[in-house]
Design a protein around this motif. Structure first.
Motif, PDB file in Angstrom:
ATOM      1  N   UNK A  86       0.842  -1.264   0.001  1.00  0.00           N
ATOM      2  CA  UNK A  86       0.057  -0.045  -0.087  1.00  0.00           C
ATOM      3  C   UNK A  86       0.805   1.293  -0.198  1.00  0.00           C
ATOM      4  N   UNK A  87       0.728   2.135  -0.845  1.00  0.00           N
ATOM      5  CA  UNK A  87       1.238   3.319  -0.923  1.00  0.00           C
ATOM      6  C   UNK A  87       0.381   4.694  -0.131  1.00  0.00           C
ATOM      7  N   UNK A  88       0.896   5.582   0.699  1.00  0.00           N
ATOM      8  CA  UNK A  88       0.203   6.634   1.196  1.00  0.00           C
ATOM      9  C   UNK A  88       1.141   7.754   0.700  1.00  0.00           C
ATOM     10  N   UNK A  89       0.390   8.644   0.167  1.00  0.00           N
ATOM     11  CA  UNK A  89       0.936   9.817  -0.550  1.00  0.00           C
ATOM     12  C   UNK A  89      -0.083  11.236  -0.270  1.00  0.00           C
ATOM     13  N   UNK A  90       0.339  12.300  -0.621  1.00  0.00           N
ATOM     14  CA  UNK A  90      -0.420  13.239  -0.607  1.00  0.00           C
ATOM     15  C   UNK A  90      -1.192  13.608  -2.246  1.00  0.00           C
ATOM     16  N   UNK A  91      -2.458  13.883  -2.178  1.00  0.00           N
ATOM     17  CA  UNK A  91      -2.946  13.849  -3.410  1.00  0.00           C
ATOM     18  C   UNK A  91      -3.755  15.326  -3.568  1.00  0.00           C
ATOM     19  N   UNK A  92      -4.882  15.373  -4.410  1.00  0.00           N
ATOM     20  CA  UNK A  92      -5.639  16.576  -4.533  1.00  0.00           C
ATOM     21  C   UNK A  92      -6.364  17.158  -3.403  1.00  0.00           C
ATOM     22  N   UNK A  93      -7.598  17.475  -3.747  1.00  0.00           N
ATOM     23  CA  UNK A  93      -8.763  18.228  -3.109  1.00  0.00           C
ATOM     24  C   UNK A  93      -9.219  17.173  -1.538  1.00  0.00           C
ATOM     25  N   UNK A 143      -7.406   4.195  -4.328  1.00  0.00           N
ATOM     26  CA  UNK A 143      -7.528   3.367  -5.787  1.00  0.00           C
ATOM     27  C   UNK A 143      -6.627   2.270  -5.646  1.00  0.00           C
ATOM     28  N   UNK A 144      -7.070   1.374  -6.609  1.00  0.00           N
ATOM     29  CA  UNK A 144      -5.900   0.374  -7.117  1.00  0.00           C
ATOM     30  C   UNK A 144      -5.189   0.591  -8.206  1.00  0.00           C
ATOM     31  N   UNK A 145      -3.755   0.584  -8.032  1.00  0.00           N
ATOM     32  CA  UNK A 145      -3.170   1.036  -9.539  1.00  0.00           C
ATOM     33  C   UNK A 145      -2.015  -0.157  -9.489  1.00  0.00           C
ATOM     34  N   UNK A 146      -1.902  -0.954 -10.544  1.00  0.00           N
ATOM     35  CA  UNK A 146      -0.825  -1.783 -10.792  1.00  0.00           C
ATOM     36  C   UNK A 146      -1.037  -2.850  -9.610  1.00  0.00           C
ATOM     37  N   UNK A 147      -2.051  -3.386  -9.152  1.00  0.00           N
ATOM     38  CA  UNK A 147      -2.178  -4.097  -7.966  1.00  0.00           C
ATOM     39  C   UNK A 147      -1.612  -3.626  -6.624  1.00  0.00           C
ATOM     40  N   UNK A 148      -1.477  -2.262  -6.583  1.00  0.00           N
ATOM     41  CA  UNK A 148      -0.919  -1.663  -5.287  1.00  0.00           C
ATOM     42  C   UNK A 148      -2.170  -0.691  -4.974  1.00  0.00           C
ATOM     43  N   UNK A 149      -2.517  -0.894  -3.782  1.00  0.00           N
ATOM     44  CA  UNK A 149      -3.498   0.034  -3.177  1.00  0.00           C
ATOM     45  C   UNK A 149      -2.697   1.406  -2.878  1.00  0.00           C
ATOM     46  N   UNK A 150      -3.342   2.623  -3.245  1.00  0.00           N
ATOM     47  CA  UNK A 150      -2.641   3.857  -3.201  1.00  0.00           C
ATOM     48  C   UNK A 150      -3.679   4.913  -2.728  1.00  0.00           C
ATOM     49  N   UNK A 151      -3.290   5.119  -1.567  1.00  0.00           N
ATOM     50  CA  UNK A 151      -4.111   6.225  -0.521  1.00  0.00           C
ATOM     51  C   UNK A 151      -3.349   7.643  -0.917  1.00  0.00           C
ATOM     52  N   UNK A 152      -4.404   8.506  -1.301  1.00  0.00           N
ATOM     53  CA  UNK A 152      -3.988   9.778  -1.682  1.00  0.00           C
ATOM     54  C   UNK A 152      -4.523  10.715  -0.714  1.00  0.00           C
ATOM     55  N   UNK A 153      -4.088  11.241   0.212  1.00  0.00           N
ATOM     56  CA  UNK A 153      -4.397  12.301   1.485  1.00  0.00           C
ATOM     57  C   UNK A 153      -4.424  13.742   0.795  1.00  0.00           C
ATOM     58  N   UNK A 154      -5.650  14.142   1.222  1.00  0.00           N
ATOM     59  CA  UNK A 154      -5.827  15.535   0.546  1.00  0.00           C
ATOM     60  C   UNK A 154      -4.900  16.776   1.415  1.00  0.00           C
ATOM     61  N   UNK A 155      -4.666  17.309   0.462  1.00  0.00           N
ATOM     62  CA  UNK A 155      -3.612  18.649   0.820  1.00  0.00           C
ATOM     63  C   UNK A 155      -4.416  19.803   1.111  1.00  0.00           C
ATOM     64  N   UNK A 156      -5.686  19.873   1.131  1.00  0.00           N
ATOM     65  CA  UNK A 156      -6.432  20.740   1.668  1.00  0.00           C
ATOM     66  C   UNK A 156      -6.108  21.347   3.272  1.00  0.00           C
ATOM     67  N   UNK A 157      -6.315  22.644   3.618  1.00  0.00           N
ATOM     68  CA  UNK A 157      -6.009  22.984   4.839  1.00  0.00           C
ATOM     69  C   UNK A 157      -4.598  23.172   5.187  1.00  0.00           C
ATOM     70  N   UNK A 158      -4.484  23.612   6.561  1.00  0.00           N
ATOM     71  CA  UNK A 158      -3.161  23.782   7.196  1.00  0.00           C
ATOM     72  C   UNK A 158      -2.253  22.601   7.081  1.00  0.00           C
ATOM     73  N   UNK A 159      -0.990  22.578   7.450  1.00  0.00           N
ATOM     74  CA  UNK A 159      -0.107  21.721   7.552  1.00  0.00           C
ATOM     75  C   UNK A 159      -0.506  20.838   8.675  1.00  0.00           C
ATOM     76  N   UNK A 160      -0.884  21.155   9.753  1.00  0.00           N
ATOM     77  CA  UNK A 160      -1.461  20.695  10.775  1.00  0.00           C
ATOM     78  C   UNK A 160      -2.506  19.456  10.540  1.00  0.00           C
ATOM     79  N   UNK A 161      -3.408  20.028   9.542  1.00  0.00           N
ATOM     80  CA  UNK A 161      -4.698  19.306   9.275  1.00  0.00           C
ATOM     81  C   UNK A 161      -4.311  18.360   8.238  1.00  0.00           C
ATOM     82  N   UNK A 162      -3.359  18.662   7.382  1.00  0.00           N
ATOM     83  CA  UNK A 162      -2.789  17.485   6.513  1.00  0.00           C
ATOM     84  C   UNK A 162      -2.078  16.561   7.163  1.00  0.00           C
TER      85      UNK A 162
END
Length: 163
Positions: A37-44, A49-68
């Motif tokens: 599983x990959x965890x990265x920052x994403x959009x809003x 999602x599943x990409x190439x048999x890898x679960x990818x979690x894209x965490x929202x970049x919205x808000x302050x650094x603390x909230x991200x």
């Protein structure tokens, strides 16, 4: 079965060395039959999602650094257990929230520290010509570097592996 969670700031389609390295690692691990599983920052919005048999979690970049960081820590916490091997690509964007997520959870944590901004800037501006290790051991810089060293010491003291 061991699972691998790769925590990174960026992941394709974003462009960068860390994004490419994590994607290559994820594909290589999947080819060996390891759940990844990959965890990265994403959009809003936070997406999974599943990409190439890898679960990818894209965490929202919205808000302050603390909230991200809180959203990122929650995503990591939901993905880990004692059988998880956690690969972290940097100290700040992935390292801080991952450290918070791992409080009270016994899992293997491996940090891959490529470049480091203050050292890279010192090298670029010709204030330092030394290895990253030497740069930090010599305690160069001012108050900002002092705070960065404190951050490194707190986060890395619980690391299982550092590369």
């Amino acid at each position: 079965m061991k699972r691998v969670v790769l925590a990174t700031g960026i992941y394709p389609p974003e462009i960068g060395g860390a994004a490419s390295a994590v994607q290559d690692a994820a594909r290589g691990l999947r080819a060996k039959g390891i759940a990844v599983q990959v965890i990265a920052y994403g959009g809003a919005e936070t997406t999974v999602v599943e990409e190439d048999d890898v679960r990818v979690t894209r965490v929202s970049r919205q808000g302050s650094v603390f909230h991200r960081y809180i959203r990122y820590a929650r995503a990591v916490r939901a993905a880990i257990d004692p059988n998880t091997v956690l690969g972290i690509t940097d100290i700040s964007s992935a390292g801080i929230p991952t450290w918070v997520a791992c409080l009270g959870v016994d899992c293997v944590r491996a940090y891959r520290l490529g470049g480091e901004r203050s050292w890279e800037q010192a090298m670029y501006h010709q204030r330092a010509w030394c290895s990253l290790r030497t740069y930090w051991q010599e305690r160069r810089g001012g108050f900002r570097q002092f705070l960065a060293r404190c951050q490194y010491n707190i986060i890395l003291r619980d690391a299982t592996h550092i590369a």
